[in-house]
Design a protein around this motif. Sequence first.
Motif, mmCIF file in Angstrom:
data_model
loop_
_atom_site.group_PDB
_atom_site.id
_atom_site.type_symbol
_atom_site.label_atom_id
_atom_site.label_comp_id
_atom_site.label_asym_id
_atom_site.label_seq_id
_atom_site.Cartn_x
_atom_site.Cartn_y
_atom_site.Cartn_z
ATOM 1 N N ILE A 186 0.811 -1.214 0.000
ATOM 2 C CA ILE A 186 0.000 0.000 0.000
ATOM 3 C C ILE A 186 0.851 1.273 0.000
ATOM 4 N N ASN A 187 2.170 1.099 0.237
ATOM 5 C CA ASN A 187 3.028 2.281 0.204
ATOM 6 C C ASN A 187 4.492 1.865 0.114
ATOM 7 N N GLU A 188 5.283 2.672 -0.607
ATOM 8 C CA GLU A 188 6.736 2.525 -0.655
ATOM 9 C C GLU A 188 7.341 3.898 -0.384
ATOM 10 N N SER A 189 8.347 3.950 0.476
ATOM 11 C CA SER A 189 8.977 5.229 0.789
ATOM 12 C C SER A 189 10.487 5.051 0.888
ATOM 13 N N LYS A 195 14.707 1.410 0.760
ATOM 14 C CA LYS A 195 13.256 1.530 0.714
ATOM 15 C C LYS A 195 12.590 0.928 1.954
ATOM 16 N N VAL A 196 11.417 1.469 2.270
ATOM 17 C CA VAL A 196 10.555 0.899 3.306
ATOM 18 C C VAL A 196 9.217 0.570 2.654
ATOM 19 N N PHE A 197 8.780 -0.667 2.822
ATOM 20 C CA PHE A 197 7.523 -1.119 2.240
ATOM 21 C C PHE A 197 6.450 -1.216 3.324
ATOM 22 N N GLU A 198 5.237 -0.813 2.982
ATOM 23 C CA GLU A 198 4.092 -0.986 3.869
ATOM 24 C C GLU A 198 3.102 -1.925 3.178
ATOM 25 N N VAL A 199 2.722 -2.969 3.881
ATOM 26 C CA VAL A 199 1.865 -4.007 3.317
ATOM 27 C C VAL A 199 0.629 -4.185 4.186
ATOM 28 N N GLU A 200 -0.500 -4.438 3.555
ATOM 29 C CA GLU A 200 -1.715 -4.803 4.277
ATOM 30 C C GLU A 200 -2.043 -6.255 3.963
ATOM 31 N N GLY A 209 -4.787 -6.348 9.005
ATOM 32 C CA GLY A 209 -3.489 -6.030 9.590
ATOM 33 C C GLY A 209 -2.594 -5.304 8.606
ATOM 34 N N LYS A 210 -1.660 -4.515 9.150
ATOM 35 C CA LYS A 210 -0.686 -3.795 8.332
ATOM 36 C C LYS A 210 0.703 -3.957 8.953
ATOM 37 N N GLY A 211 1.736 -3.812 8.110
ATOM 38 C CA GLY A 211 3.098 -3.900 8.615
ATOM 39 C C GLY A 211 4.081 -3.231 7.683
ATOM 40 N N LYS A 212 5.209 -2.770 8.240
ATOM 41 C CA LYS A 212 6.266 -2.135 7.459
ATOM 42 C C LYS A 212 7.549 -2.940 7.577
ATOM 43 N N GLY A 213 8.385 -2.849 6.541
ATOM 44 C CA GLY A 213 9.657 -3.546 6.576
ATOM 45 C C GLY A 213 10.580 -3.082 5.470
ATOM 46 N N LYS A 214 11.864 -3.486 5.579
ATOM 47 C CA LYS A 214 12.869 -3.117 4.587
ATOM 48 C C LYS A 214 12.756 -3.958 3.315
ATOM 49 N N SER A 215 11.961 -5.016 3.375
ATOM 50 C CA SER A 215 11.686 -5.832 2.200
ATOM 51 C C SER A 215 10.203 -6.166 2.210
ATOM 52 N N LYS A 216 9.701 -6.613 1.071
ATOM 53 C CA LYS A 216 8.283 -6.971 0.981
ATOM 54 C C LYS A 216 7.965 -8.140 1.917
ATOM 55 N N LYS A 217 8.879 -9.126 1.964
ATOM 56 C CA LYS A 217 8.651 -10.294 2.813
ATOM 57 C C LYS A 217 8.592 -9.898 4.290
ATOM 58 N N ARG A 222 5.196 -8.860 9.187
ATOM 59 C CA ARG A 222 4.737 -7.954 10.235
ATOM 60 C C ARG A 222 3.243 -7.668 10.112
ATOM 61 N N ALA A 223 2.757 -7.625 8.875
ATOM 62 C CA ALA A 223 1.316 -7.454 8.680
ATOM 63 C C ALA A 223 0.571 -8.674 9.205
ATOM 64 N N ALA A 224 1.113 -9.856 8.938
ATOM 65 C CA ALA A 224 0.490 -11.096 9.424
ATOM 66 C C ALA A 224 0.508 -11.150 10.945
ATOM 67 N N LYS A 225 1.607 -10.706 11.550
ATOM 68 C CA LYS A 225 1.679 -10.693 13.010
ATOM 69 C C LYS A 225 0.619 -9.759 13.590
ATOM 70 N N GLN A 226 0.483 -8.568 13.003
ATOM 71 C CA GLN A 226 -0.508 -7.622 13.491
ATOM 72 C C GLN A 226 -1.917 -8.183 13.334
ATOM 73 N N ALA A 227 -2.151 -8.902 12.239
ATOM 74 C CA ALA A 227 -3.459 -9.522 12.024
ATOM 75 C C ALA A 227 -3.750 -10.555 13.107
ATOM 76 N N LEU A 228 -2.745 -11.357 13.452
ATOM 77 C CA LEU A 228 -2.918 -12.366 14.506
ATOM 78 C C LEU A 228 -3.231 -11.711 15.848
ATOM 79 N N ILE A 229 -2.538 -10.610 16.133
ATOM 80 C CA ILE A 229 -2.804 -9.872 17.373
ATOM 81 C C ILE A 229 -4.225 -9.334 17.363
ATOM 82 N N ASN A 230 -4.637 -8.767 16.220
ATOM 83 C CA ASN A 230 -5.995 -8.223 16.111
ATOM 84 C C ASN A 230 -7.068 -9.304 16.268
ATOM 85 N N LEU A 231 -6.706 -10.530 15.882
ATOM 86 C CA LEU A 231 -7.646 -11.647 16.001
ATOM 87 C C LEU A 231 -7.604 -12.303 17.372
ATOM 88 N N GLY A 232 -6.732 -11.783 18.236
ATOM 89 C CA GLY A 232 -6.652 -12.315 19.615
ATOM 90 C C GLY A 232 -5.887 -13.598 19.756
#
Length: 237
Positions: A186-189, A195-200, A209-217, A222-232
């Motif tokens: 959803i964003n590259e900066s 580069k920093v990638f933001e993925v949903e 969930g969303k997450g940022k990282g120095k690579s897409k992977k 990090r997006a998957a981790k945030q999703a797991l946290i959001n799902l409890g």
Amino acid sequence: MTKERINELTEFQKIIDVEFKKLYILDMALTHSSYTNEHPSISYYNERLEFLGDSILSLIVSEYIYNRFENKKEGKLSRIRASVVCESSLADIARKIMINKYIQIGKGEEITGGRNKDSLLADAFEAVIAAIYLDAGYNTAKNFVLNYLEEKIDAVSNDEIFNDYKSKLQEHLQKNKEYLIKYNIINESGPQHDKVFEVEVQVNGKQIGKGKGKSKKEAEQRAAKQALINLGVDLVE
């Protein structure tokens, strides 16, 4: 070797803070086969060095994490090493030390964006490691590698990067019914070399969930981790 090329290699040595006794070895490490194919007067390129550098890099990282993490089992150590020496990680370092500027590539490779290909840059970085090893020995090569990878190793060992949260998310969602999981950038900066990638991550079209990282992977994990946290989901291993 032309005077212009010698000046380029002198600049590169200053960037990596390693002075070569045999400059032709560094020139070889920073010469791609596509360049040699277009310049018959040059008989060398970096593939053999890349082969050697791959093994030296693996040894250096394996030795470091073996001594650094005395309580981690073989599986954990392997996962840390795999994350640290992956293609995208090595390519990022190659860009930081400006291999993309100093490597010689052919015109055809240049046209197709070869100067910024992760695979080409990662291979060249490994070739530079081998060149340092051959010119100055194992300890100098080790210091060079750890100067760029030590921080990454420590971060990976303590962070979610080496945990496979994408697999955990998929397993969690598919326990009861089928879900369509999709990851979108959803964003590259940042500059090209940093580069920093933001993925949903979406489930059935809904962002969870969303997450940022120095690579897409990394961003996807990090997006998957945030999703797991959001799902409890309890993430304690």
